[in-house]
Motif scaffolding. Structure first.
Motif, mmCIF file in Angstrom:
data_model
loop_
_atom_site.group_PDB
_atom_site.id
_atom_site.type_symbol
_atom_site.label_atom_id
_atom_site.label_comp_id
_atom_site.label_asym_id
_atom_site.label_seq_id
_atom_site.Cartn_x
_atom_site.Cartn_y
_atom_site.Cartn_z
ATOM 1 N N SER B 8 56.643 59.995 27.938
ATOM 2 C CA SER B 8 56.193 61.372 27.789
ATOM 3 C C SER B 8 55.108 61.720 28.792
ATOM 4 N N TYR B 9 54.882 62.998 28.917
ATOM 5 C CA TYR B 9 53.852 63.509 29.816
ATOM 6 C C TYR B 9 52.482 62.982 29.380
ATOM 7 N N ASP B 10 52.205 63.043 28.062
ATOM 8 C CA ASP B 10 50.926 62.529 27.549
ATOM 9 C C ASP B 10 50.753 61.054 27.887
ATOM 10 N N GLU B 11 51.833 60.319 27.751
ATOM 11 C CA GLU B 11 51.771 58.902 28.082
ATOM 12 C C GLU B 11 51.506 58.707 29.578
ATOM 13 N N GLU B 12 52.094 59.562 30.374
ATOM 14 C CA GLU B 12 51.851 59.459 31.814
ATOM 15 C C GLU B 12 50.374 59.700 32.138
ATOM 16 N N LEU B 13 49.786 60.684 31.473
ATOM 17 C CA LEU B 13 48.363 60.971 31.704
ATOM 18 C C LEU B 13 47.484 59.812 31.223
ATOM 19 N N ALA B 14 47.832 59.232 30.099
ATOM 20 C CA ALA B 14 47.074 58.079 29.594
ATOM 21 C C ALA B 14 47.226 56.898 30.559
ATOM 22 N N HIS B 15 48.430 56.747 31.065
ATOM 23 C CA HIS B 15 48.691 55.679 32.035
ATOM 24 C C HIS B 15 47.805 55.849 33.267
ATOM 25 N N LEU B 16 47.636 57.088 33.674
ATOM 26 C CA LEU B 16 46.804 57.380 34.845
ATOM 27 C C LEU B 16 45.363 56.917 34.595
ATOM 28 N N THR B 17 44.823 57.238 33.427
ATOM 29 C CA THR B 17 43.470 56.770 33.087
ATOM 30 C C THR B 17 43.406 55.245 33.127
ATOM 31 N N ASN B 18 44.464 54.603 32.645
ATOM 32 C CA ASN B 18 44.479 53.135 32.632
ATOM 33 C C ASN B 18 44.465 52.528 34.032
ATOM 34 N N ILE B 19 45.272 53.076 34.931
ATOM 35 C CA ILE B 19 45.269 52.452 36.258
ATOM 36 C C ILE B 19 43.966 52.739 36.997
ATOM 37 N N ILE B 20 43.357 53.895 36.722
ATOM 38 C CA ILE B 20 42.041 54.155 37.323
ATOM 39 C C ILE B 20 41.027 53.134 36.785
ATOM 40 N N ALA B 21 41.084 52.896 35.482
ATOM 41 C CA ALA B 21 40.159 51.930 34.873
ATOM 42 C C ALA B 21 40.378 50.545 35.491
ATOM 43 N N ARG B 22 41.638 50.208 35.707
ATOM 44 C CA ARG B 22 41.955 48.900 36.295
ATOM 45 C C ARG B 22 41.417 48.825 37.720
ATOM 46 N N MET B 23 41.609 49.904 38.462
ATOM 47 C CA MET B 23 41.105 49.936 39.836
ATOM 48 C C MET B 23 39.580 49.828 39.835
ATOM 49 N N GLY B 24 38.935 50.495 38.863
ATOM 50 C CA GLY B 24 37.486 50.409 38.724
ATOM 51 C C GLY B 24 37.046 48.974 38.478
ATOM 52 N N GLY B 25 37.762 48.285 37.602
ATOM 53 C CA GLY B 25 37.452 46.887 37.313
ATOM 54 C C GLY B 25 37.567 46.022 38.555
ATOM 55 N N MET B 26 38.597 46.294 39.333
ATOM 56 C CA MET B 26 38.799 45.537 40.579
ATOM 57 C C MET B 26 37.648 45.760 41.556
ATOM 58 N N ALA B 27 37.272 47.027 41.735
ATOM 59 C CA ALA B 27 36.195 47.366 42.672
ATOM 60 C C ALA B 27 34.891 46.704 42.224
ATOM 61 N N GLU B 28 34.654 46.756 40.904
ATOM 62 C CA GLU B 28 33.458 46.150 40.326
ATOM 63 C C GLU B 28 33.443 44.633 40.598
ATOM 64 N N ALA B 29 34.577 43.996 40.389
ATOM 65 C CA ALA B 29 34.671 42.544 40.588
ATOM 66 C C ALA B 29 34.473 42.180 42.057
ATOM 67 N N GLN B 30 35.043 42.996 42.941
ATOM 68 C CA GLN B 30 34.879 42.734 44.375
ATOM 69 C C GLN B 30 33.407 42.831 44.773
ATOM 70 N N PHE B 31 32.746 43.839 44.234
ATOM 71 C CA PHE B 31 31.332 44.037 44.566
ATOM 72 C C PHE B 31 30.506 42.875 44.014
ATOM 73 N N ALA B 32 30.767 42.484 42.760
ATOM 74 C CA ALA B 32 30.020 41.373 42.154
ATOM 75 C C ALA B 32 30.217 40.094 42.962
ATOM 76 N N ALA B 33 31.449 39.847 43.390
ATOM 77 C CA ALA B 33 31.736 38.630 44.160
ATOM 78 C C ALA B 33 31.039 38.681 45.518
ATOM 79 N N ALA B 34 30.991 39.864 46.128
ATOM 80 C CA ALA B 34 30.325 40.006 47.429
ATOM 81 C C ALA B 34 28.836 39.692 47.295
ATOM 82 N N VAL B 35 28.216 40.177 46.204
ATOM 83 C CA VAL B 35 26.786 39.927 45.997
ATOM 84 C C VAL B 35 26.552 38.438 45.736
ATOM 85 N N GLN B 36 27.452 37.833 44.960
ATOM 86 C CA GLN B 36 27.334 36.403 44.681
ATOM 87 C C GLN B 36 27.487 35.579 45.975
#
Lengths: 230, 230
Positions: B8-36
Protein backbone atom coordinates in the motif's frame (compact mmCIF):
# COMPACT_ATOMS: atom_id res chain seq x y z
CA UNK A 1 9.17 33.40 -12.06
CA UNK A 2 6.40 34.25 -14.47
CA UNK A 3 4.36 31.12 -13.98
CA UNK A 4 1.16 32.70 -15.30
CA UNK A 5 2.71 33.22 -18.75
CA UNK A 6 3.87 29.61 -18.93
CA UNK A 7 1.17 27.52 -20.53
CA UNK A 8 2.07 24.20 -22.10
CA UNK A 9 4.05 21.38 -20.59
CA UNK A 10 6.81 21.86 -23.19
CA UNK A 11 6.99 25.51 -22.28
CA UNK A 12 7.28 24.59 -18.64
CA UNK A 13 10.20 22.30 -19.39
CA UNK A 14 11.90 25.00 -21.48
CA UNK A 15 11.29 27.44 -18.65
CA UNK A 16 13.05 25.04 -16.29
CA UNK A 17 16.16 25.02 -18.50
CA UNK A 18 16.06 28.81 -18.54
CA UNK A 19 15.95 29.28 -14.80
CA UNK A 20 18.75 26.73 -14.36
CA UNK A 21 20.80 28.70 -16.91
CA UNK A 22 20.04 31.88 -15.02
CA UNK A 23 21.08 30.32 -11.74
CA UNK A 24 24.26 29.10 -13.45
CA UNK A 25 25.01 32.63 -14.58
CA UNK A 26 24.51 33.92 -11.06
CA UNK A 27 26.81 31.30 -9.53
CA UNK A 28 29.42 32.04 -12.20
CA UNK A 29 29.22 35.80 -11.51
CA UNK A 30 29.48 35.27 -7.75
CA UNK A 31 32.58 33.12 -8.21
CA UNK A 32 34.18 35.63 -10.61
CA UNK A 33 33.51 38.48 -8.18
CA UNK A 34 34.96 36.47 -5.28
CA UNK A 35 38.17 35.85 -7.24
CA UNK A 36 38.36 39.51 -8.20
CA UNK A 37 37.88 40.56 -4.58
CA UNK A 38 40.76 38.29 -3.62
CA UNK A 39 43.03 39.61 -6.37
CA UNK A 40 42.35 43.27 -5.61
CA UNK A 41 42.09 42.88 -1.84
CA UNK A 42 38.68 44.52 -2.28
CA UNK A 43 36.64 44.07 0.90
CA UNK A 44 33.60 45.94 -0.43
CA UNK A 45 33.33 43.56 -3.34
CA UNK A 46 33.86 40.56 -1.04
CA UNK A 47 31.05 41.80 1.22
CA UNK A 48 28.76 42.13 -1.82
CA UNK A 49 29.48 38.53 -2.78
CA UNK A 50 28.64 37.36 0.74
CA UNK A 51 25.37 39.30 0.69
CA UNK A 52 24.55 38.14 -2.85
CA UNK A 53 24.46 34.48 -1.86
CA UNK A 54 20.88 34.86 -0.59
CA UNK A 55 19.62 35.51 -4.13
CA UNK A 56 21.10 32.23 -5.35
CA UNK A 57 19.47 30.41 -2.43
CA UNK A 58 16.11 31.99 -3.30
CA UNK A 59 16.42 30.88 -6.90
CA UNK A 60 17.15 27.33 -5.76
CA UNK A 61 13.99 27.41 -3.62
CA UNK A 62 12.01 28.65 -6.62
CA UNK A 63 13.36 25.85 -8.78
CA UNK A 64 12.53 23.29 -6.13
CA UNK A 65 8.93 24.47 -5.80
CA UNK A 66 8.54 24.60 -9.57
CA UNK A 67 9.89 21.08 -10.09
CA UNK A 68 7.78 19.63 -7.28
CA UNK A 69 4.71 21.22 -8.87
CA UNK A 70 5.69 19.80 -12.27
CA UNK A 71 6.17 16.34 -10.77
CA UNK A 72 2.81 16.49 -9.02
CA UNK A 73 0.78 17.94 -11.90
CA UNK A 74 2.41 16.38 -14.95
CA UNK A 75 3.42 12.91 -13.78
CA UNK A 76 6.38 12.97 -16.15
CA UNK A 77 7.99 9.78 -17.38
CA UNK A 78 11.17 8.84 -19.29
CA UNK A 79 13.13 11.79 -20.68
CA UNK A 80 10.82 14.43 -19.16
CA UNK A 81 11.28 12.89 -15.73
CA UNK A 82 15.04 12.85 -16.30
CA UNK A 83 14.88 16.50 -17.32
CA UNK A 84 13.13 17.47 -14.08
CA UNK A 85 15.27 15.32 -11.81
CA UNK A 86 18.38 16.71 -13.53
CA UNK A 87 17.17 20.27 -12.95
CA UNK A 88 16.70 19.55 -9.26
CA UNK A 89 20.18 18.07 -8.97
CA UNK A 90 21.92 20.76 -11.00
CA UNK A 91 20.24 23.54 -9.03
CA UNK A 92 21.54 22.06 -5.81
CA UNK A 93 25.05 21.79 -7.30
CA UNK A 94 24.90 25.43 -8.37
CA UNK A 95 23.68 26.48 -4.95
CA UNK A 96 26.79 24.89 -3.50
CA UNK A 97 29.06 26.51 -6.11
CA UNK A 98 27.70 29.89 -5.02
CA UNK A 99 28.11 28.87 -1.38
CA UNK A 100 31.79 28.14 -1.93
CA UNK A 101 32.20 31.44 -3.77
CA UNK A 102 30.68 33.19 -0.74
CA UNK A 103 33.11 31.32 1.52
CA UNK A 104 36.06 32.47 -0.57
CA UNK A 105 34.72 36.02 -0.19
CA UNK A 106 34.33 35.61 3.60
CA UNK A 107 37.93 34.53 3.92
CA UNK A 108 39.03 37.41 1.68
CA UNK A 109 37.54 39.74 4.29
CA UNK A 110 39.80 38.12 6.89
CA UNK A 111 42.87 38.01 4.61
CA UNK A 112 42.54 41.72 3.88
CA UNK A 113 43.25 42.42 7.53
CA UNK A 114 46.56 40.55 7.33
CA UNK A 115 49.76 41.40 5.41
CA UNK A 116 49.70 40.13 1.82
CA UNK A 117 51.38 36.79 1.16
CA UNK A 118 52.86 35.51 -2.07
CA UNK A 119 50.93 32.24 -2.59
CA UNK A 120 47.74 34.24 -3.33
CA UNK A 121 48.78 34.14 -6.98
CA UNK A 122 48.80 30.33 -7.02
CA UNK A 123 45.24 30.34 -5.64
CA UNK A 124 44.24 32.77 -8.39
CA UNK A 125 45.72 30.44 -10.97
CA UNK A 126 43.70 27.51 -9.64
CA UNK A 127 40.61 29.74 -9.65
CA UNK A 128 41.12 30.65 -13.31
CA UNK A 129 41.16 26.99 -14.34
CA UNK A 130 38.04 26.23 -12.32
CA UNK A 131 36.28 29.30 -13.76
CA UNK A 132 36.95 27.91 -17.25
CA UNK A 133 35.56 24.53 -16.25
CA UNK A 134 32.43 26.06 -14.72
CA UNK A 135 31.84 28.14 -17.85
CA UNK A 136 32.27 25.06 -20.07
CA UNK A 137 29.80 22.95 -18.12
CA UNK A 138 27.18 25.70 -18.16
CA UNK A 139 27.65 26.04 -21.93
CA UNK A 140 27.37 22.26 -22.24
CA UNK A 141 24.12 22.28 -20.25
CA UNK A 142 22.51 24.92 -22.46
CA UNK A 143 23.68 23.22 -25.65
CA UNK A 144 22.97 19.71 -24.27
CA UNK A 145 26.53 18.96 -25.46
CA UNK A 146 27.56 15.59 -24.02
CA UNK A 147 31.03 15.66 -25.62
CA UNK A 148 31.79 18.94 -23.89
CA UNK A 149 30.44 17.54 -20.62
CA UNK A 150 32.83 14.58 -20.90
CA UNK A 151 35.74 16.94 -21.51
CA UNK A 152 34.82 18.85 -18.34
CA UNK A 153 34.54 15.58 -16.44
CA UNK A 154 38.04 14.61 -17.54
CA UNK A 155 39.55 17.84 -16.23
CA UNK A 156 38.75 17.04 -12.63
CA UNK A 157 42.07 15.27 -12.20
CA UNK A 158 43.95 18.33 -13.47
CA UNK A 159 42.26 20.46 -10.81
CA UNK A 160 42.98 17.91 -8.08
CA UNK A 161 46.65 17.75 -9.05
CA UNK A 162 46.93 21.51 -9.11
CA UNK A 163 45.28 21.69 -5.69
CA UNK A 164 47.72 19.11 -4.28
CA UNK A 165 50.69 21.12 -5.59
CA UNK A 166 49.26 24.27 -4.07
CA UNK A 167 48.72 22.53 -0.74
CA UNK A 168 52.41 21.56 -0.65
CA UNK A 169 53.49 25.04 -1.68
CA UNK A 170 51.50 26.55 1.18
CA UNK A 171 52.93 24.11 3.72
CA UNK A 172 56.48 24.98 2.59
CA UNK A 173 55.72 28.67 2.73
CA UNK A 174 54.36 28.42 6.28
CA UNK A 175 57.36 26.42 7.45
CA UNK A 176 59.76 28.97 6.03
CA UNK A 177 57.93 31.89 7.59
CA UNK A 178 55.64 30.98 10.50
CA UNK A 179 54.31 34.56 10.59
CA UNK A 180 52.35 33.69 7.43
CA UNK A 181 50.60 30.69 9.00
CA UNK A 182 47.26 32.43 9.61
CA UNK A 183 47.05 33.87 6.10
CA UNK A 184 48.21 30.63 4.51
CA UNK A 185 45.68 28.47 6.35
CA UNK A 186 42.92 30.75 5.05
CA UNK A 187 44.36 30.43 1.54
CA UNK A 188 44.40 26.67 1.99
CA UNK A 189 40.69 26.60 2.78
CA UNK A 190 40.01 28.96 -0.11
CA UNK A 191 41.91 26.65 -2.46
CA UNK A 192 39.87 23.74 -1.10
CA UNK A 193 36.64 25.67 -1.73
CA UNK A 194 37.73 26.37 -5.30
CA UNK A 195 38.72 22.77 -5.88
CA UNK A 196 35.26 21.79 -4.60
CA UNK A 197 33.63 24.12 -7.16
CA UNK A 198 35.47 22.04 -9.75
CA UNK A 199 34.00 18.86 -8.20
CA UNK A 200 30.51 20.29 -8.53
CA UNK A 201 31.16 21.09 -12.19
CA UNK A 202 32.14 17.42 -12.56
CA UNK A 203 28.89 16.38 -10.86
CA UNK A 204 26.93 18.55 -13.28
CA UNK A 205 28.77 16.85 -16.16
CA UNK A 206 27.61 13.48 -14.82
CA UNK A 207 24.01 14.66 -14.45
CA UNK A 208 24.06 16.16 -17.95
CA UNK A 209 25.29 12.86 -19.38
CA UNK A 210 22.46 11.06 -17.60
CA UNK A 211 19.96 13.65 -18.84
CA UNK A 212 20.97 13.45 -22.51
CA UNK A 213 22.10 9.84 -22.86
CA UNK A 214 19.88 8.26 -20.20
CA UNK A 215 22.73 6.26 -18.62
CA UNK A 216 25.53 7.07 -16.15
CA UNK A 217 28.92 8.23 -17.38
CA UNK A 218 30.96 5.06 -17.86
CA UNK A 219 34.25 4.35 -16.11
CA UNK A 220 35.59 5.30 -12.74
CA UNK A 221 35.30 8.91 -11.77
CA UNK A 222 38.55 10.73 -12.52
CA UNK A 223 40.46 11.34 -9.34
CA UNK A 224 43.82 12.93 -8.80
CA UNK A 225 46.22 11.75 -6.14
CA UNK A 226 44.91 14.15 -3.53
CA UNK A 227 44.13 12.51 -0.21
CA UNK A 228 41.17 14.71 0.44
CA UNK A 229 38.26 14.11 -1.86
CA UNK A 230 36.05 16.02 0.59
CA UNK B 1 15.09 -2.75 -0.79
CA UNK B 2 12.26 -5.26 -0.78
CA UNK B 3 9.92 -3.45 -3.11
CA UNK B 4 7.88 -6.53 -3.94
CA UNK B 5 6.76 -6.91 -0.33
CA UNK B 6 5.64 -3.29 -0.09
CA UNK B 7 2.02 -2.99 -1.11
CA UNK B 8 0.00 0.00 0.00
CA UNK B 9 0.86 3.65 -0.32
CA UNK B 10 1.00 4.00 3.49
CA UNK B 11 3.37 1.08 3.63
CA UNK B 12 5.53 2.69 0.98
CA UNK B 13 5.75 5.88 3.03
CA UNK B 14 6.62 3.91 6.17
CA UNK B 15 9.23 2.03 4.17
CA UNK B 16 10.74 5.36 3.15
CA UNK B 17 11.14 6.39 6.80
CA UNK B 18 12.78 3.03 7.48
CA UNK B 19 15.40 3.28 4.77
CA UNK B 20 16.20 6.85 5.82
CA UNK B 21 16.64 5.61 9.39
CA UNK B 22 18.89 2.83 8.12
CA UNK B 23 20.94 5.28 6.10
CA UNK B 24 21.19 7.48 9.20
CA UNK B 25 22.49 4.53 11.20
CA UNK B 26 25.09 3.84 8.54
CA UNK B 27 26.28 7.45 8.44
CA UNK B 28 26.45 7.49 12.24
CA UNK B 29 28.49 4.27 12.30
CA UNK B 30 30.87 5.55 9.63
CA UNK B 31 31.45 8.74 11.60
CA UNK B 32 31.99 6.84 14.88
CA UNK B 33 34.48 4.51 13.19
CA UNK B 34 36.34 7.46 11.64
CA UNK B 35 36.69 9.11 15.06
CA UNK B 36 37.85 5.83 16.59
CA UNK B 37 40.42 5.36 13.81
CA UNK B 38 41.74 8.85 14.55
CA UNK B 39 41.89 8.21 18.31
CA UNK B 40 43.66 4.87 18.01
CA UNK B 41 45.81 5.78 15.00
CA UNK B 42 44.22 2.73 13.41
CA UNK B 43 44.88 2.77 9.66
CA UNK B 44 43.04 -0.51 8.99
CA UNK B 45 39.86 0.90 10.48
CA UNK B 46 40.33 4.18 8.60
CA UNK B 47 40.69 2.25 5.34
CA UNK B 48 37.47 0.34 6.12
CA UNK B 49 35.63 3.63 6.62
CA UNK B 50 36.91 4.92 3.27
CA UNK B 51 35.79 1.73 1.54
CA UNK B 52 32.44 1.72 3.36
CA UNK B 53 31.37 5.04 1.89
CA UNK B 54 30.24 3.32 -1.31
CA UNK B 55 27.44 1.53 0.57
CA UNK B 56 26.03 4.82 1.81
CA UNK B 57 26.15 6.20 -1.73
CA UNK B 58 24.28 3.16 -3.00
CA UNK B 59 21.60 3.59 -0.38
CA UNK B 60 21.16 7.22 -1.40
CA UNK B 61 20.72 6.12 -5.02
CA UNK B 62 18.13 3.58 -3.91
CA UNK B 63 16.22 6.22 -1.95
CA UNK B 64 16.31 8.58 -4.92
CA UNK B 65 14.90 5.97 -7.29
CA UNK B 66 12.25 4.97 -4.78
CA UNK B 67 11.11 8.55 -4.18
CA UNK B 68 11.04 9.39 -7.88
CA UNK B 69 8.89 6.31 -8.45
CA UNK B 70 6.58 7.34 -5.60
CA UNK B 71 6.27 10.85 -7.01
CA UNK B 72 5.47 9.53 -10.47
CA UNK B 73 3.04 6.80 -9.44
CA UNK B 74 1.27 8.32 -6.44
CA UNK B 75 1.06 12.01 -7.28
CA UNK B 76 1.33 12.86 -3.60
CA UNK B 77 0.02 16.15 -2.22
CA UNK B 78 0.24 18.04 1.08
CA UNK B 79 1.86 16.12 3.93
CA UNK B 80 2.68 13.06 1.80
CA UNK B 81 4.49 15.23 -0.69
CA UNK B 82 6.37 16.88 2.19
CA UNK B 83 7.26 13.45 3.50
CA UNK B 84 8.78 12.41 0.18
CA UNK B 85 10.59 15.67 -0.48
CA UNK B 86 11.95 15.56 3.09
CA UNK B 87 13.22 12.01 2.53
CA UNK B 88 15.05 13.13 -0.61
CA UNK B 89 16.65 16.04 1.20
CA UNK B 90 17.58 14.12 4.32
CA UNK B 91 19.13 11.31 2.29
CA UNK B 92 21.36 13.79 0.51
CA UNK B 93 22.36 15.35 3.87
CA UNK B 94 23.21 11.91 5.23
CA UNK B 95 25.22 11.07 2.13
CA UNK B 96 27.31 14.15 2.82
CA UNK B 97 27.70 13.29 6.51
CA UNK B 98 29.13 9.93 5.46
CA UNK B 99 31.30 11.68 2.89
CA UNK B 100 32.82 13.90 5.55
CA UNK B 101 33.36 10.87 7.79
CA UNK B 102 35.25 9.21 4.91
CA UNK B 103 37.33 12.37 4.52
CA UNK B 104 38.26 12.31 8.18
CA UNK B 105 39.32 8.70 7.69
CA UNK B 106 41.39 9.57 4.59
CA UNK B 107 43.27 12.23 6.50
CA UNK B 108 43.77 9.81 9.40
CA UNK B 109 45.65 7.59 6.96
CA UNK B 110 47.97 10.53 6.23
CA UNK B 111 48.28 11.59 9.88
CA UNK B 112 49.28 8.08 10.90
CA UNK B 113 52.43 8.47 8.83
CA UNK B 114 53.43 11.58 10.78
CA UNK B 115 54.49 11.94 14.44
CA UNK B 116 51.52 12.34 16.80
CA UNK B 117 50.58 15.92 17.75
CA UNK B 118 48.76 17.08 20.85
CA UNK B 119 45.77 18.94 19.35
CA UNK B 120 44.28 15.61 18.19
CA UNK B 121 42.46 15.48 21.52
CA UNK B 122 40.69 18.79 20.85
CA UNK B 123 39.47 17.41 17.51
CA UNK B 124 38.19 14.33 19.32
CA UNK B 125 36.31 16.55 21.74
CA UNK B 126 34.62 18.42 18.88
CA UNK B 127 33.79 15.07 17.29
CA UNK B 128 32.10 13.82 20.46
CA UNK B 129 29.78 16.83 20.56
CA UNK B 130 28.88 16.44 16.89
CA UNK B 131 28.29 12.70 17.37
CA UNK B 132 25.76 13.57 20.10
CA UNK B 133 24.04 16.07 17.81
CA UNK B 134 23.87 13.60 14.94
CA UNK B 135 22.41 10.93 17.22
CA UNK B 136 19.80 13.39 18.55
CA UNK B 137 18.63 14.47 15.12
CA UNK B 138 18.29 10.88 13.94
CA UNK B 139 16.25 10.09 17.06
CA UNK B 140 14.16 13.20 16.40
CA UNK B 141 13.52 12.07 12.81
CA UNK B 142 12.32 8.63 13.85
CA UNK B 143 10.13 10.06 16.63
CA UNK B 144 9.00 13.02 14.51
CA UNK B 145 10.02 15.08 17.55
CA UNK B 146 10.04 18.76 16.56
CA UNK B 147 11.12 19.98 20.00
CA UNK B 148 14.20 17.80 19.87
CA UNK B 149 14.90 19.01 16.34
CA UNK B 150 14.80 22.62 17.54
CA UNK B 151 17.23 21.78 20.34
CA UNK B 152 19.63 20.30 17.79
CA UNK B 153 19.22 23.35 15.60
CA UNK B 154 20.16 25.60 18.52
CA UNK B 155 23.39 23.72 19.15
CA UNK B 156 24.92 24.73 15.84
CA UNK B 157 26.37 27.87 17.39
CA UNK B 158 28.06 25.84 20.12
CA UNK B 159 29.76 23.70 17.47
CA UNK B 160 30.82 26.75 15.48
CA UNK B 161 32.31 28.39 18.56
CA UNK B 162 34.17 25.23 19.48
CA UNK B 163 35.50 24.96 15.95
CA UNK B 164 36.71 28.58 16.03
CA UNK B 165 38.54 27.94 19.31
CA UNK B 166 40.13 24.83 17.84
CA UNK B 167 41.19 26.73 14.73
CA UNK B 168 43.02 29.28 16.91
CA UNK B 169 44.59 26.56 19.02
CA UNK B 170 45.95 24.87 15.91
CA UNK B 171 47.37 28.12 14.53
CA UNK B 172 49.15 28.78 17.84
CA UNK B 173 50.48 25.25 17.92
CA UNK B 174 51.86 25.50 14.38
CA UNK B 175 53.52 28.83 15.11
CA UNK B 176 55.19 27.45 18.21
CA UNK B 177 56.46 24.36 16.43
CA UNK B 178 56.58 24.64 12.63
CA UNK B 179 57.48 20.94 12.36
CA UNK B 180 53.83 20.21 13.22
CA UNK B 181 52.44 22.31 10.36
CA UNK B 182 51.64 19.39 8.05
CA UNK B 183 49.87 17.38 10.75
CA UNK B 184 48.04 20.42 12.08
CA UNK B 185 46.73 21.49 8.66
CA UNK B 186 45.28 18.01 8.23
CA UNK B 187 43.70 18.28 11.68
CA UNK B 188 42.29 21.65 10.68
CA UNK B 189 40.55 20.16 7.65
CA UNK B 190 39.32 17.26 9.77
CA UNK B 191 37.88 19.70 12.30
CA UNK B 192 36.21 21.55 9.43
CA UNK B 193 34.74 18.29 8.13
CA UNK B 194 33.38 17.49 11.58
CA UNK B 195 31.93 20.98 11.97
CA UNK B 196 30.24 20.47 8.58
CA UNK B 197 28.66 17.26 9.82
CA UNK B 198 27.11 19.42 12.54
CA UNK B 199 25.81 21.79 9.85
CA UNK B 200 24.15 18.89 8.06
CA UNK B 201 22.49 17.82 11.32
CA UNK B 202 21.17 21.39 11.54
CA UNK B 203 19.86 21.13 7.97
CA UNK B 204 18.08 17.89 8.86
CA UNK B 205 16.51 19.67 11.85
CA UNK B 206 15.16 22.32 9.47
CA UNK B 207 13.79 19.73 7.07
CA UNK B 208 12.20 17.79 9.94
CA UNK B 209 10.49 20.97 11.17
CA UNK B 210 9.13 21.57 7.68
CA UNK B 211 8.01 17.96 7.43
CA UNK B 212 6.11 17.91 10.72
CA UNK B 213 4.91 21.50 11.05
CA UNK B 214 4.63 22.37 7.36
CA UNK B 215 6.45 25.69 7.69
CA UNK B 216 10.12 26.72 7.86
CA UNK B 217 11.91 27.04 11.20
CA UNK B 218 11.38 30.65 12.30
CA UNK B 219 14.18 33.08 13.01
CA UNK B 220 17.62 33.49 11.57
CA UNK B 221 19.72 30.40 11.39
CA UNK B 222 21.98 30.19 14.42
CA UNK B 223 25.51 31.11 13.48
CA UNK B 224 28.59 31.35 15.60
CA UNK B 225 31.25 33.94 15.01
CA UNK B 226 33.23 31.72 12.66
CA UNK B 227 34.13 33.40 9.39
CA UNK B 228 33.94 30.22 7.42
CA UNK B 229 30.48 28.83 6.90
CA UNK B 230 31.89 25.99 4.82
Amino acid sequence: MTEHTVKSYDEELAHLTNIIARMGGMAEAQFAAAVQALTRRDSDLAARVVAGDARVDELEQEIQSFTVRLLALRQPVASDLRHIVAALKISSELERVADYAANVAKRTLVLNQLPAVKPVSAVQHLARIVQEILKDILDAYIERDVEKAIRVWNRDEEVDDMYTGLFRELITYMMEDPRTITACTHLMFMAKNIERIGDHATNIAETLHFLVVGSPLQGARPKGNTVEAE
